[in-house]
Write an enzyme that holds these catalytic residues in place. Structure first.
Site: not given
Length: 349
Positions: A34, A324, A327
């Site tokens: 990610s 978040d 991340h």
């Protein structure tokens, strides 16, 4: 007149330098999780997506692209710094084709890891499948540019790999399967064996400029601090120590591969120290909060737990190290990319 000649010489020299940079690295090709997925998971039947608001709210046009950030991710900034393009598209995004991918493409999938068992947790693209997509991409590029030009571009391209955190935080420390089968030390070696074989295969396929990222201080992610709330929500030292040990082993593997693979330019980019510097001294970088995250309460929100139904998302993400619970913000990504470009990646410019 002499002054005009000097100015003309300056601009001609500048253009030559830009041309040289672009010729040296004609494309950036990305593998991983990610941290470098610009939206491949949008096309995958998984709950781990970020193609909805407030993700992407600071992206060009406020568009949620599938990047796990409020804006751009680190590889976008790297591509821009190399004078290629401001963003790197996702290979599975139907809005792009080989003309776009010819100057940079990402095969990364949020939630994946070196270990196939990690990708199984949230049904995302396994690491080996990213390589299969790359082989498919090679065939498309040869049809698009011609065999000789495509092979030249594939050799001169810069390959970036960012992966590994999920293997520990999403897999090893959550489910008993791997932790029963391997000690932490053994599991690290298992993952590094996979990483080494991946690089060998990239080399066999023509890659010569490869940078692989080490692990960040994963014990300081807001998600992990939440689990440590009874101890003041401090960073989890055990996880950070695992990351540092893994990075040392990875560097050792890289040293061996450089001796084994003739002509490869292989380096490790370590995000650990720079990110830890931001976490320990956020005000130095213009941040106000490095413990929680912008989205929601900042402790456990990620993907669908970070959406417009959550009323607590901050108004200015630039004040936060993390977007978040897992991340970084766009600002953090920009700082990390700038650091990498000026250090590890400088040899390629």
């Amino acid at each position: 007149m002499a002054r005009k000649v000097v100015i003309l010489f300056f601009f001609v020299n500048l253009l030559l330098q830009v041309s040289k940079t672009r010729a040296t690295v004609p494309a950036i090709i990305v593998f991983g999780d990610s941290t470098v997925d610009p939206g491949n998971n949008n096309q995958v039947p998984t709950v781990l997506k970020s193609n909805f608001e407030p993700y992407g709210r600071d992206y060009n046009g406020g568009k949620p692209t599938g990047r796990f950030s409020n804006g751009r991710i680190a590889t976008d900034f790297v591509s821009e710094a190399f004078g290629i393009k401001p963003t790197i598209p996702a290979y599975l995004d139907p809005n792009y084709d080989i003309k776009d991918f010819a100057t940079g493409v990402s095969f990364a999938s949020a939630g994946t890891g070196y270990d196939n068992a990690t990708s199984d947790v949230l049904s995302v693209i396994p690491f080996w499948k990213e390589l299969e997509y790359y082989k498919e991409y090679q065939d498309k590029l040869r049809r698009h540019l011609g065999k000789d030009e495509a092979n030249r571009r594939l050799t001169e391209s810069l390959y970036l790999i960012s992966i590994g955190t999920n293997d520990f935080l999403e897999n090893y420390y959550i489910f008993p399967t791997r932790s029963v089968e391997y000690s932490v030390d053994e599991y690290q070696s298992f993952l590094i064996g996979i990483a080494s074989n991946f690089i060998r295969e990239l080399y066999r396929l023509g890659a010569r400029k490869v940078v692989i990222g080490g692990l960040p201080p994963m014990g300081c992610l807001p998600l992990e601090r939440t689990t440590n709330m009874f101890f003041g929500s401090d960073c989890i030292d055990e996880y950070n120590n695992v990351a540092k040990d893994f990075n040392k082993k990875l560097q050792g593997a890289i040293t061996g591969l450089k001796q084994e693979l003739h002509g490869i330019h292989l380096f490790m980019a370590s995000p650990y120290d720079k990110l830890m510097e931001m976490i320990q001294n956020p005000s130095h970088f213009g941040f106000e909060d490095a413990e929680t995250a912008c989205c929601g309460t900042g402790f456990f929100e990620m993907s669908y737990l970070c959406d417009n139904m959550n009323p607590f998302t901050c108004s200015d993400a630039n004040k936060y190290v993390f977007w978040d619970a897992f991340h970084p913000t766009e600002k953090t990504n920009a700082i990390m990319a700038d650091y990498a470009v000026k250090t590890t990646l400088a040899v390629f410019r």
